[in-house]
Scaffold this motif. Structure first.
Motif, mmCIF file in Angstrom:
data_model
loop_
_atom_site.group_PDB
_atom_site.id
_atom_site.type_symbol
_atom_site.label_atom_id
_atom_site.label_comp_id
_atom_site.label_asym_id
_atom_site.label_seq_id
_atom_site.Cartn_x
_atom_site.Cartn_y
_atom_site.Cartn_z
ATOM 1 N N THR A 89 0.959 -1.345 0.068
ATOM 2 C CA THR A 89 -0.036 0.276 -0.035
ATOM 3 C C THR A 89 0.751 1.167 -0.067
ATOM 4 O O THR A 89 2.080 1.306 0.509
ATOM 5 N N PRO A 90 0.560 2.334 -0.549
ATOM 6 C CA PRO A 90 1.342 3.515 -0.539
ATOM 7 C C PRO A 90 1.226 4.173 0.756
ATOM 8 O O PRO A 90 1.997 5.184 1.010
ATOM 9 N N ASP A 91 0.238 4.149 1.557
ATOM 10 C CA ASP A 91 0.105 4.470 2.657
ATOM 11 C C ASP A 91 -0.013 3.489 3.865
ATOM 12 O O ASP A 91 -0.949 3.139 4.414
ATOM 13 N N GLN A 134 4.932 -0.989 2.685
ATOM 14 C CA GLN A 134 4.950 0.389 2.155
ATOM 15 C C GLN A 134 5.327 0.186 0.664
ATOM 16 O O GLN A 134 6.250 -0.421 0.358
ATOM 17 N N SER A 135 4.482 0.652 -0.213
ATOM 18 C CA SER A 135 4.930 0.665 -1.683
ATOM 19 C C SER A 135 5.528 1.825 -2.461
ATOM 20 O O SER A 135 5.265 2.790 -1.598
#
Length: 135
Positions: A89-91, A134-135
């Motif tokens: 996930t980005p966040d 985290q991505s």
């Protein structure tokens, strides 16, 4: 040759609890829900990846698995050593807060790992390890 990942399988012992975990706590969408009771297959995935899915399946549905093997699988699932999945996930912090608010079993809070990844971990209702990075 162009090979893509279409689906991966995770065992579930309680389809309703797994559905609540993956849909409500993690925000994945339900793509298919077939069967009934303990013999239910639920296909889920990220809305941003329509071509990649996770199939939550009843491990006892395979007629080639012996009773002894079913017992071993059940024991491994209970210990959390049978299956796992890695999501991104980005966040990470927001995703962790959402999952934690849903009262999931936290294995590891968000951590900066020595190898450069920031991640956290949960156990799903079947005992599977779900790592989120985290991505």
């Amino acid at each position: 040759m162009d090979i893509t990942i279409h689906a991966s399988f995770l065992p579930t012992t309680d389809p309703e609890a797994s559905l609540a975990f993956y849909r409500d706590a993690l925000g994945l969408e339900v793509r298919q829900d077939v069967g009934q009771g303990a013999m239910r297959w639920i296909t889920i995935g990220a809305p941003s990846q329509p071509g990649t899915s996770i199939v939550l399946y009843p491990p006892a549905a395979d007629p080639n698995i012996t009773e002894d093997e079913q017992q071993t699988i059940a024991e491994m699932m209970a210990k959390g050593t049978f299956a796992s999945v890695l999501l991104a996930t980005p966040d990470l912090d927001a995703a962790f807060e959402r999952a934690q608010a849903a009262d999931v079993e936290v294995m590891q809070e968000p951590t900066d790992q020595d190898w450069g990844v920031r991640d956290c971990a949960f156990r799903d209702p079947a005992g599977n390890t779900v790592r989120l990075q985290q991505s």
